[in-house]
Design a protein around this motif. Structure first.
Motif, PDB file in Angstrom:
ATOM      1  N   GLY A 170       3.406   6.026  17.393  1.00 34.61           N
ATOM      2  CA  GLY A 170       3.077   6.680  18.650  1.00 34.61           C
ATOM      3  C   GLY A 170       2.668   5.728  19.749  1.00 34.61           C
ATOM      4  O   GLY A 170       2.785   6.046  20.927  1.00 34.61           O
ATOM      5  N   ALA A 171       2.177   4.554  19.378  1.00 30.95           N
ATOM      6  CA  ALA A 171       1.697   3.587  20.379  1.00 30.95           C
ATOM      7  C   ALA A 171       1.982   2.164  19.888  1.00 30.95           C
ATOM      8  O   ALA A 171       1.056   1.438  19.532  1.00 30.95           O
ATOM      9  N   PRO A 172       3.250   1.768  19.863  1.00 31.30           N
ATOM     10  CA  PRO A 172       3.570   0.429  19.340  1.00 31.30           C
ATOM     11  C   PRO A 172       2.945  -0.716  20.143  1.00 31.30           C
ATOM     12  O   PRO A 172       2.810  -1.820  19.630  1.00 31.30           O
ATOM     13  N   GLU A 173       2.527  -0.423  21.356  1.00 38.20           N
ATOM     14  CA  GLU A 173       1.861  -1.455  22.160  1.00 38.20           C
ATOM     15  C   GLU A 173       0.407  -1.654  21.744  1.00 38.20           C
ATOM     16  O   GLU A 173      -0.250  -2.585  22.193  1.00 38.20           O
ATOM     17  N   ALA A 174      -0.108  -0.795  20.848  1.00 38.37           N
ATOM     18  CA  ALA A 174      -1.517  -0.844  20.456  1.00 38.37           C
ATOM     19  C   ALA A 174      -1.660  -1.137  18.961  1.00 38.37           C
ATOM     20  O   ALA A 174      -2.207  -0.334  18.204  1.00 38.37           O
ATOM     21  N   MET A 175      -1.180  -2.286  18.545  1.00 34.43           N
ATOM     22  CA  MET A 175      -1.236  -2.677  17.132  1.00 34.43           C
ATOM     23  C   MET A 175      -2.667  -2.638  16.596  1.00 34.43           C
ATOM     24  O   MET A 175      -2.907  -2.192  15.481  1.00 34.43           O
ATOM     25  N   GLN A 176      -3.630  -3.077  17.408  1.00 38.81           N
ATOM     26  CA  GLN A 176      -5.021  -3.067  16.952  1.00 38.81           C
ATOM     27  C   GLN A 176      -5.494  -1.651  16.655  1.00 38.81           C
ATOM     28  O   GLN A 176      -6.244  -1.423  15.706  1.00 38.81           O
ATOM     29  N   ALA A 177      -5.063  -0.678  17.427  1.00 37.69           N
ATOM     30  CA  ALA A 177      -5.449   0.710  17.191  1.00 37.69           C
ATOM     31  C   ALA A 177      -4.874   1.209  15.873  1.00 37.69           C
ATOM     32  O   ALA A 177      -5.543   1.925  15.124  1.00 37.69           O
ATOM     33  N   ALA A 178      -3.644   0.826  15.574  1.00 42.26           N
ATOM     34  CA  ALA A 178      -3.021   1.237  14.311  1.00 42.26           C
ATOM     35  C   ALA A 178      -3.772   0.640  13.128  1.00 42.26           C
ATOM     36  O   ALA A 178      -4.035   1.324  12.129  1.00 42.26           O
ATOM     37  N   ILE A 179      -4.126  -0.629  13.234  1.00 41.11           N
ATOM     38  CA  ILE A 179      -4.885  -1.280  12.157  1.00 41.11           C
ATOM     39  C   ILE A 179      -6.254  -0.623  12.003  1.00 41.11           C
ATOM     40  O   ILE A 179      -6.698  -0.328  10.898  1.00 41.11           O
ATOM     41  N   ALA A 180      -6.914  -0.361  13.120  1.00 43.44           N
ATOM     42  CA  ALA A 180      -8.227   0.289  13.076  1.00 43.44           C
ATOM     43  C   ALA A 180      -8.128   1.682  12.460  1.00 43.44           C
ATOM     44  O   ALA A 180      -8.993   2.080  11.671  1.00 43.44           O
ATOM     45  N   ALA A 181      -7.076   2.413  12.776  1.00 42.21           N
ATOM     46  CA  ALA A 181      -6.890   3.749  12.203  1.00 42.21           C
ATOM     47  C   ALA A 181      -6.742   3.658  10.688  1.00 42.21           C
ATOM     48  O   ALA A 181      -7.340   4.439   9.946  1.00 42.21           O
ATOM     49  N   GLY A 182      -5.964   2.690  10.235  1.00 39.37           N
ATOM     50  CA  GLY A 182      -5.784   2.513   8.794  1.00 39.37           C
ATOM     51  C   GLY A 182      -7.074   2.125   8.097  1.00 39.37           C
ATOM     52  O   GLY A 182      -7.429   2.680   7.046  1.00 39.37           O
ATOM     53  N   ILE A 183      -7.803   1.204   8.676  1.00 40.31           N
ATOM     54  CA  ILE A 183      -9.071   0.765   8.085  1.00 40.31           C
ATOM     55  C   ILE A 183     -10.075   1.911   8.051  1.00 40.31           C
ATOM     56  O   ILE A 183     -10.838   2.047   7.091  1.00 40.31           O
ATOM     57  N   SER A 184     -10.046   2.759   9.075  1.00 37.46           N
ATOM     58  CA  SER A 184     -10.979   3.889   9.120  1.00 37.46           C
ATOM     59  C   SER A 184     -10.753   4.862   7.964  1.00 37.46           C
ATOM     60  O   SER A 184     -11.653   5.607   7.600  1.00 37.46           O
ATOM     61  N   GLY A 185      -9.557   4.856   7.399  1.00 37.44           N
ATOM     62  CA  GLY A 185      -9.249   5.763   6.300  1.00 37.44           C
ATOM     63  C   GLY A 185      -9.561   5.219   4.924  1.00 37.44           C
ATOM     64  O   GLY A 185      -9.268   5.867   3.916  1.00 37.44           O
ATOM     65  N   LEU A 186     -10.150   4.051   4.848  1.00 39.15           N
ATOM     66  CA  LEU A 186     -10.505   3.478   3.545  1.00 39.15           C
ATOM     67  C   LEU A 186     -11.836   4.061   3.088  1.00 39.15           C
ATOM     68  O   LEU A 186     -12.739   4.268   3.888  1.00 39.15           O
ATOM     69  N   HIS A 221       0.791  -1.222   0.000  1.00 40.87           N
ATOM     70  CA  HIS A 221       0.000   0.000   0.000  1.00 40.87           C
ATOM     71  C   HIS A 221       0.824   1.274   0.000  1.00 40.87           C
ATOM     72  O   HIS A 221       0.272   2.363   0.003  1.00 40.87           O
ATOM     73  N   GLY A 222       2.137   1.167   0.023  1.00 42.56           N
ATOM     74  CA  GLY A 222       2.987   2.343  -0.123  1.00 42.56           C
ATOM     75  C   GLY A 222       2.565   3.515   0.736  1.00 42.56           C
ATOM     76  O   GLY A 222       2.380   3.390   1.932  1.00 42.56           O
ATOM     77  N   LEU A 223       2.391   4.666   0.114  1.00 51.18           N
ATOM     78  CA  LEU A 223       2.097   5.897   0.839  1.00 51.18           C
ATOM     79  C   LEU A 223       0.659   6.354   0.660  1.00 51.18           C
ATOM     80  O   LEU A 223       0.392   7.513   0.342  1.00 51.18           O
ATOM     81  N   THR A 224      -0.270   5.461   0.870  1.00 51.47           N
ATOM     82  CA  THR A 224      -1.675   5.855   0.840  1.00 51.47           C
ATOM     83  C   THR A 224      -2.032   6.446   2.210  1.00 51.47           C
ATOM     84  O   THR A 224      -1.383   6.131   3.214  1.00 51.47           O
ATOM     85  N   PRO A 225      -3.051   7.290   2.275  1.00 50.69           N
ATOM     86  CA  PRO A 225      -3.427   7.870   3.574  1.00 50.69           C
ATOM     87  C   PRO A 225      -3.697   6.816   4.646  1.00 50.69           C
ATOM     88  O   PRO A 225      -3.292   6.991   5.797  1.00 50.69           O
ATOM     89  N   SER A 226      -4.375   5.713   4.282  1.00 47.84           N
ATOM     90  CA  SER A 226      -4.678   4.698   5.296  1.00 47.84           C
ATOM     91  C   SER A 226      -3.401   4.034   5.813  1.00 47.84           C
ATOM     92  O   SER A 226      -3.294   3.744   7.010  1.00 47.84           O
TER      93      SER A 226
END
Length: 175
Positions: free
Chosen positions: A82-98, A67-72
């Protein structure tokens, strides 16, 4: 003491000593046997792909992973940084940008192909479709990332793989 109850859905079911997914034993018939693409195909279609379907579906799946440099992808990376202990939050943030621009553009392209006339010269039909989009000042949906101009190099390769496996039909001709 509470009675043990087997948990079962049409997708999968578990017993203390066995996990079954779409009728296949996870440990003996899936793990180390099926590719991730074949497993996704099974989940989506309720059957295993044949050899040709597997080649095409896996090629598409591999292409979607990058996915290179897409916003998601960027927001997922920044959230993880910012929060490497919260992998699920990072995934959720990316999915929210689709949405309709990234990932959702495939739906628009698929709809365009489904709505195209079923008979006639594909080149003439494609020209009419493009003329209609241009007249309405709309972007013609397609395959690829806007960064790769004039042609995303992944698209011709996917078309080659489709053709080599007998899937270069009318929709490929229209694209």
């Amino acid at each position: 003491m509470a009675k043990k109850v087997d948990f079962r859905t049409d997708i999968a079911w578990s017993k203390p000593d066995r996990i079954t997914v779409k009728g296949y034993d996870l440990c003996s018939e899936i793990l180390g046997v099926m590719s991730l693409g074949d497993m996704a195909f099974l989940e989506l279609t309720d059957r295993l792909p044949n050899e040709r379907e597997s080649a095409v579906f896996n090629a598409i799946a591999v292409t979607l992973v990058e996915h290179g440099l897409t916003p998601s992808a960027i927001v997922a990376r920044m959230t993880y940084a910012g929060a490497p202990e919260a992998m699920q939050a990072a995934i959720a943030a990316g999915i929210s940008g689709l949405g309709t621009v990234f990932v959702g553009s495939m739906e628009t392209a698929a709809r365009m192909l489904q709505e195209a006339p079923e008979s006639g010269d594909p080149a003439a039909i494609a020209a009419d479709i493009v003329a209609d989009f241009r007249q309405r000042r709309r972007v013609v949906p397609g395959l690829g990332h806007h960064f790769h101009k004039p042609v995303d190099p992944r698209a011709p390769r996917l078309f080659e793989i489709a053709a080599a496996n007998g899937f270069a039909g009318r929709h490929v001709a229209l694209m």
